[in-house]
Design an enzyme around this catalytic site. Structure first.
Site, PDB file in Angstrom:
ATOM      1  N   GLU A 173       0.830  -1.209   0.000  1.00  0.00           N
ATOM      2  CA  GLU A 173       0.000   0.000   0.000  1.00  0.00           C
ATOM      3  C   GLU A 173       0.865   1.260   0.000  1.00  0.00           C
ATOM      4  O   GLU A 173       0.775   2.109   0.894  1.00  0.00           O
ATOM      5  CB  GLU A 173      -0.957  -0.011   1.195  1.00  0.00           C
ATOM      6  N   GLU A 361      -5.312  -8.287  -1.031  1.00  0.00           N
ATOM      7  CA  GLU A 361      -5.985  -8.056   0.247  1.00  0.00           C
ATOM      8  C   GLU A 361      -7.452  -7.783  -0.014  1.00  0.00           C
ATOM      9  O   GLU A 361      -7.792  -6.954  -0.862  1.00  0.00           O
ATOM     10  CB  GLU A 361      -5.397  -6.855   1.005  1.00  0.00           C
TER      11      GLU A 361
END
Length: 470
Positions: A173, A361
């Site tokens: 991320e 995810e």
């Protein structure tokens, strides 16, 4: 028509070293920025008080219990497991000349255990785990020297694990740097945009160098990047809302654009001009950035709306301010549930980049309850995952190249955003509470058998319209 996934589709789950391993100072490990965040992502970079409780110090003790956990993942039928290497296990301070052999040996054993069951490791090189020493003494990613430290670390692990790991990710991320300076960059959260984007630039160059070295050292490997992806819908059909949605999406698409296309996009150049941001970008930087990733990966938990009216924003999710969608339900933590948004996102990214995609995810954090008979009836989790997998399959039918799916937290872990155990994602329950009490015993939830059956049937048991009520 029944839902079926391709034969080579990769099924598994996703974890992060700092949320599972514990063993905070075992075998020569140095402290990381994550070890200075006992209350979650929003924690200032201050000295850690001696004796302060940090649930991550033990986490779920994966460092010592991984054989048991890998066996459970294999029982579910995993063909891939995403986790991370803790940078500070390999280079405790980050600037050493030679690596810590005990740290390298741990991951040798971990990867061997995965491969014993036919589980491919998908390894994130940096998952919110910069050595704290680099943040304190070098100013984190604001310092160009950290690029070289990261290159030394990544080259070390590529050479060490080249015969064991064929799927890699650079930064987890990476766009978290836009709103959490310490977590993403090893810097205070309140830095200026000039400082933030310069540090981000160093990180992007470091990522590109890792891609280049991976291609050189492990020619048969695939290396990708990873962002927190969030589609934005205009709150209304007013053109200003449409433009605001485009602007918000470009905030995170920027990271994909650089890493997938090899240069800075024109819209960010315009933003820099408007904000008087001037990056220190060398000719070598530009050359390094031309080394692009093999695939794109992302986390997807929710979508949001965008409005030109700032009064309509409110805090939700991790630490973001978003505009709620009036048509969507939300989880206990305020994360809006939008499976169709995942199909939209997959098509959007495929149309934009024409590179393979990997959902690394996706999951539902919830407060699970142990019933009188010892079972955990997490039908709400089954419904959430079912609906998202149905939409992934539709995207594949649309023509999108999706490599695989690793749901977040296949075993209960310490939440990154809030540093608690009560926010549970797993198919496997871990007996530990927010205060660190519990036996750490593992037990299968109802969703364990469900996911096992999903994998075995290649998705044939999935059904549209699952219910999300808890």
């Amino acid at each position: 028509m029944k839902t079926t996934f391709p034969n080579d589709f990769l099924w598994g789950g996703a974890l992060a070293a700092n949320q599972i391993e514990g063993a905070v100072d075992a075998d020569g490990k140095g402290l990381s920025t994550s070890d200075y965040q006992p209350n979650g992502l929003m924690y200032p970079p201050t000295e850690r008080p001696e004796g302060e409780f940090n649930i991550k110090d033990i986490a779920i003790d994966f460092y010592h219990r991984y054989p048991e956990d890998i066996a459970l993942f294999a029982e579910m039928g995993f063909t891939v497991l995403r986790t991370s290497i803790a940078w500070s296990r390999i280079y405790p301070n980050g600037d050493e000349e030679t690596p810590n052999e005990a740290g390298l040996a741990f991951y040798d054993a971990l990867f061997d255990e995965m491969l014993k069951y036919g589980i491919q490791p998908l390894i994130t090189l940096s998952h919110y785990e910069m050595p704290y020493y680099l943040a304190k003494h070098y100013g984190g990613w604001s310092n160009r020297k950290v690029i070289d430290f990261f290159e030394r670390y990544t080259t070390t692990v590529f050479e060490r694990y080249q015969h064991k790991v064929k799927f890699w990710l650079t930064f987890n991320e990476i766009n978290v740097a836009l709103f959490s300076g310490f977590t993403g960059l090893g810097l205070p959260d309140d830095i200026s945009e000039q400082e933030r984007y310069q540090a981000i630039h160093h990180q992007l160059v470091a990522s590109a160098r890792a891609v280049k070295n991976c291609h050189r050292i492990i020619p048969d490997a695939k290396i990708g990047n990873m962002v927190a992806a969030m589609p934005y819908y205009p709150l209304t059909c007013h053109p200003d809302d449409l433009l605001e949605a485009q602007r918000k999406e470009r905030e995170w698409l920027f990271f994909f654009d650089v890493q997938a296309r090899g240069e800075y996009p024109s819209y960010i150049q315009r933003r820099f001009e408007e904000k008087n941001i001037t990056l220190d970008m060398t000719p070598r930087d530009r050359e390094d950035l031309r080394e692009t990733v093999d695939f794109l990966s992302f986390s997807y938990y929710m979508s949001s709306c965008a409005s030109a009216d700032p009064q309509k924003q409110q805090a939700t999710g991790n630490i973001l301010k978003t505009v709620p969608n009036p048509y969507l339900p939300a989880s206990e933590w305020g994360w809006q549930i939008d499976p169709v948004g995942l199909r939209h996102l997959l098509n959007q990214l495929w149309d934009r980049y024409q590179k393979p995609l990997f959902i690394v995810e996706n999951g539902l954090g919830a407060k699970d309850r142990i019933e009188a008979d010892g079972s955990i009836q997490d039908d709400y989790r089954i419904a959430y995952l079912n609906d998202h997998l149905v939409q992934i399959n539709k995207a594949i039918t649309d023509g999108v190249n999706v490599l695989g799916y690793t749901c977040w937290g296949p075993i209960d872990i310490v939440s990154a955003s809030t540093a608690e155990m009560s926010k549970r994602y797993g198919f496997i329950y871990v007996d530990r509470d927010n205060q660190g009490n519990g036996t750490l015993q593992r037990r299968r939830k109802k969703s364990f058998v469900w996911y096992q059956t999903v994998i075995a049937s290649r998705g044939e048991i999935l059904a549209e319209g699952a219910k999300h009520e808890k």
